[in-house]
Design an enzyme around this catalytic site. Structure first.
Site, short mmCIF file in Angstrom:
data_model
loop_
_atom_site.label_atom_id
_atom_site.label_comp_id
_atom_site.label_asym_id
_atom_site.label_seq_id
_atom_site.Cartn_x
_atom_site.Cartn_y
_atom_site.Cartn_z
N CYS A 22 0.81 -1.22 0.00
CA CYS A 22 0.00 0.00 0.00
C CYS A 22 0.84 1.28 0.00
O CYS A 22 0.30 2.37 -0.08
CB CYS A 22 -0.99 0.01 1.16
N HIS A 72 -12.97 8.63 -8.96
CA HIS A 72 -11.91 8.91 -9.95
C HIS A 72 -11.02 10.07 -9.53
O HIS A 72 -10.50 10.81 -10.38
CB HIS A 72 -12.50 9.11 -11.35
N GLU A 136 -12.41 -1.05 1.53
CA GLU A 136 -11.26 -0.80 0.66
C GLU A 136 -11.16 -1.91 -0.38
O GLU A 136 -10.77 -1.68 -1.52
CB GLU A 136 -9.99 -0.73 1.51
ZN LIG Z 1 -4.70 0.53 -0.94
#
Ligand SMILES: [Zn+2]
Length: 151
Positions: A22, A72, A136
């Site tokens: 990440c 976006h 997520e």
């Molecule tokens: Zn992520």
């Protein structure tokens, strides 16, 4: 009574101090579930009779106040200085600058804070935001729950 509306959006982010994947620039198909609590409206003849809130209104307000801004867009922490300046140097780039690192937990808390004022007692039926669940990924989510949120 509680009702929940789910919306999805796509955003980029990175967690600069993360030990693994990440920390790289990447994106997610996020989902947000907005749970409202309120009395069921009992007004025969009203289009809202039997409802806490019209689901299409829950969606419309979420879009206006949050989802359209984040969809976006790249969600960047204010402290991620080099990335923030790079994004801001791109003409017309859709960037959302946050005071917190864009983890699922922090995004859920930010979303709760933004939406809390939106759903306050719209119809006189004690309507309030009860929970924001922010996914997520399909397998990882965070819950920001009323009264547990630090303002
Ligand atoms: Zn992520």
């Amino acid at each position: 009574m509680r009702i929940t509306r789910r919306l999805e959006f796509d955003s980029g982010h990175r967690i600069p101090d993360h030990q693994s994947q990440c920390r790289h620039l990447h994106g997610h198909r996020y989902a947000i579930e907005i749970t409202l609590q309120g009395d069921i409206i009992r007004q025969p003849g009203s289009p809202l009779n039997g409802m806490v809130m019209d689901f299409s209104d829950v969606k419309a307000l979420a879009k206006q106040n949050l989802v359209d801004a984040w969809d976006h867009a790249f969600l960047v922490w204010r402290g991620d200085v080099d990335l923030k300046s790079f994004l801001e140097s791109q003409p017309g780039h859709k960037t959302v600058v946050l005071d917190v690192v864009p983890t699922a937990e922090n995004l859920a808390a930010v979303a709760f804070d933004l939406l809390d004022r939106v759903y306050r007692d719209t119809y006189g039926n004690h309507l309030c935001l009860e929970r924001v669940r922010l996914y997520e990924t399909p397998n990882c989510w965070a819950d920001a729950v009323k009264e547990e949120i630090k303002k």
